[in-house]
Design an enzyme around this catalytic site. Structure first.
Site, PDB file in Angstrom:
ATOM      1  N   SER A   1       0.808  -1.207   0.000  1.00  0.00           N
ATOM      2  CA  SER A   1       0.000   0.000   0.000  1.00  0.00           C
ATOM      3  C   SER A   1       0.848   1.266   0.000  1.00  0.00           C
ATOM      4  O   SER A   1       1.551   1.550  -0.962  1.00  0.00           O
ATOM      5  CB  SER A   1      -0.967  -0.050   1.169  1.00  0.00           C
ATOM      6  OG  SER A   1      -1.928   0.952   1.022  1.00  0.00           O
TER       7      SER A   1
ATOM      8  N   HIS B   1      -6.637  -6.277  -1.209  1.00  0.00           N
ATOM      9  CA  HIS B   1      -5.495  -5.417  -0.901  1.00  0.00           C
ATOM     10  C   HIS B   1      -4.370  -6.155  -0.183  1.00  0.00           C
ATOM     11  O   HIS B   1      -3.200  -5.991  -0.513  1.00  0.00           O
ATOM     12  CB  HIS B   1      -6.004  -4.254  -0.046  1.00  0.00           C
ATOM     13  CG  HIS B   1      -5.031  -3.147   0.117  1.00  0.00           C
ATOM     14  ND1 HIS B   1      -4.713  -2.270  -0.886  1.00  0.00           N
ATOM     15  CD2 HIS B   1      -4.298  -2.762   1.193  1.00  0.00           C
ATOM     16  CE1 HIS B   1      -3.832  -1.386  -0.436  1.00  0.00           C
ATOM     17  NE2 HIS B   1      -3.567  -1.666   0.814  1.00  0.00           N
TER      18      HIS B   1
ATOM     19  N   ASP C   1      -8.547  -5.584  -5.440  1.00  0.00           N
ATOM     20  CA  ASP C   1      -8.323  -4.340  -4.702  1.00  0.00           C
ATOM     21  C   ASP C   1      -8.595  -3.139  -5.602  1.00  0.00           C
ATOM     22  O   ASP C   1      -8.163  -3.116  -6.762  1.00  0.00           O
ATOM     23  CB  ASP C   1      -6.872  -4.293  -4.222  1.00  0.00           C
ATOM     24  CG  ASP C   1      -6.535  -3.011  -3.476  1.00  0.00           C
ATOM     25  OD1 ASP C   1      -7.389  -2.531  -2.719  1.00  0.00           O
ATOM     26  OD2 ASP C   1      -5.405  -2.516  -3.649  1.00  0.00           O
TER      27      ASP C   1
END
Length: 475
Positions: free
Chosen positions: A196, A449, A392
């Site tokens: 991320s 994610h 994601d």
């Protein structure tokens, strides 16, 4: 933009890293202290003035016989206590490589990765206590999980970090003190894995370490060489200019569900071209905090519009917004007083507190591109993997692939034009990938994610291959 509202939310002297020449002449100090029935190992590092205090073998999480673990704090400055949790490898610990894991945010705890993704234990079937994770990254490597910056997770004290650039020196200092306490790891292969906001962290931390290594070599920096050989970043946020438009493209056309209509797409593209993109370019041009913060706010309106247009979890579009996944069972576990005491934690656990995040927002860090740092790290020759789960949205694979194709290195043209091939794990199709030289890209099927949570076998395979300094390959 708050990348990880849930799982993310998503100069040395200036940071107290100048080495006191007189201190080098003193010896490191080690002692054992017992408080409230818990035994702490205390280590004071003469060269940096850093202090480590940790518990050995708490019995929490890693229960594999003979596998040691250490959890506690490194003081990286005055009233700056950075939490780490280190697990020896389950196999060949005395020769296995060393890896560090950082979750993103900015301002989210790496306990997310430890308990939900790739650590030695996890929570299954709604259980309130963890059980062993057979696909833990420490099957292959010695792994340290770090809560940074200060104020995140179990870390506590003064938080001086307001950008990715200002975070890097503290990470370097932690590794230096770790080497001093555990000298057997000094010469080991070292890898950074992150996700991320790790699209910012990973390239900058690796780039900073390489710069410090050069300083150590020429004598301008006092410290240990860090044998960095690998960098892996899943569902990373690298470049607003390349990834903001991908929010619209993914929302309109992905393999799971269409999130916006054709007319909504047209309107959003107009906003992107007329408002968002010019703001990003102004941030890149001036580099000012105000311009970069403005870019984040302006482009954030596009993201908000998409999230208002459909009911979906931005970290897994297959799920509704009111049922975030994976469940956050672990965070409740980390508030248990007996667990907190056993691991030597001294603060209340905070998964993604607002304070550290707001400091990054104030400098517009989110809108600053780290593509040049990523390119530099690839050019250095270490093994680099950029990968993304295809369910994601918040850091989707469309944007991540655009970043990968834009990386500048000797094999750039070949990489950008290369077609994707099927990636298999023990013969089962798990994604699409391509490699050129030391650079790999992977799109993972059926993963949100937090890729290692959804596809643990795949994650462990690519982790091992990358840490072995190999281009990823099907099995």
């Amino acid at each position: 933009m708050q990348l990880l509202s849930r799982t993310l939310l998503l100069s040395a002297a200036a940071h107290g890293l100048a080495v006191n020449a007189a201190a080098v002449q003193h010896k490191d100090k080690r002692s054992i202290v017992e408080r409230d029935g818990v035994t702490y190992n205390v280590f004071e590092h003469a060269a940096t003035g850093a202090k480590m205090e940790f518990v050995k073998n708490s019995g929490i999480c890693e229960t594999t016989p003979g596998v040691n673990q250490y959890s506690g704090y490194l003081s990286v400055g005055n009233n700056m206590n950075m939490w780490f949790w280190f697990f020896e490898a389950r196999n060949n610990a005395s020769s296995a490589p060393l890896a560090a894991w950082f979750n993103g945010g900015p301002g989210c705890s790496s306990m997310i990765g430890l308990f939900q993704e790739n650590g030695p234990c996890h929570f299954v079937n709604g259980e309130s206590t963890p059980s062993l994770n057979n696909n833990s990254f420490n099957n292959f490597a010695n792994v340290i999980y770090v809560d940074q910056p200060i104020g995140v997770g179990f870390s506590y004290g003064t938080d001086d970090v307001d950008s990715t650039d200002s975070a890097a020196p503290y990470v370097w200092k932690l590794i230096q003190a770790f080497y001093a306490q555990f000298p057997q790891y000094k010469s080991r292969d070292f890898g950074i894995f992150t996700e991320s906001y790790g699209g910012h962290y990973g390239p900058e931390f690796a780039h900073y370490i390489q710069g410090q290594n050069a300083g150590v070599k020429n004598g301008s920096v006092t410290g240990e060489n860090i044998n960095l050989i690998a960098l892996g970043i899943n569902n990373g946020w690298f470049s607003s200019q390349l990834q903001e438009k991908a929010y619209i493209d993914y929302a309109y056309n992905n393999s799971y569900r269409q999130l916006i209509s054709s007319s909504q797409r047209s309107s959003l593209l107009d906003s992107y071209n007329n408002d968002c993109l010019p703001a990003i370019k102004q941030c890149a041009s001036s580099g000012s905090d105000s311009d970069c913060s403005n870019a984040g706010d302006t482009c954030g309106q596009i993201e908000s519009s998409i999230q208002e247009a459909a009911d979906f979890d931005p970290y897994d579009v297959r799920e509704p917004s009111n049922d975030p996944y994976p469940p956050s069972t672990y965070s409740t576990y980390l508030t248990d007083s007996s667990v907190v005491k056993a691991i030597g934690a001294k603060s209340t656990y905070q998964e993604c507190p607002n304070g550290p995040y707001n400091k990054f927002s104030s400098t517009g860090d989110n809108s600053r591109s780290f593509l040049s740092q990523l390119s530099s790290v690839v050019q250095s020759g270490i093994q680099v993997l950029v990968w993304a789960g295809d369910a994601d949205w918040i850091c989707n694979y469309i944007g991540v692939q655009r970043v990968a194709n834009a990386v500048s290195f000797s094999g750039s043209s070949k990489f950008a034009s290369a077609s994707l091939q099927s990636y298999t794990v023990n013969g089962a199709k798990k994604g699409l990938y391509k490699n050129v030289d030391n650079f790999s890209y992977l799109q993972v099927f059926g993963a949100g994610h937090e890729v290692p949570y959804y596809q643990p076998e795949t994650a462990l395979q690519v982790f091992k291959q990358t840490m072995q300094q190999q281009a990823i390959a099907s099995t």
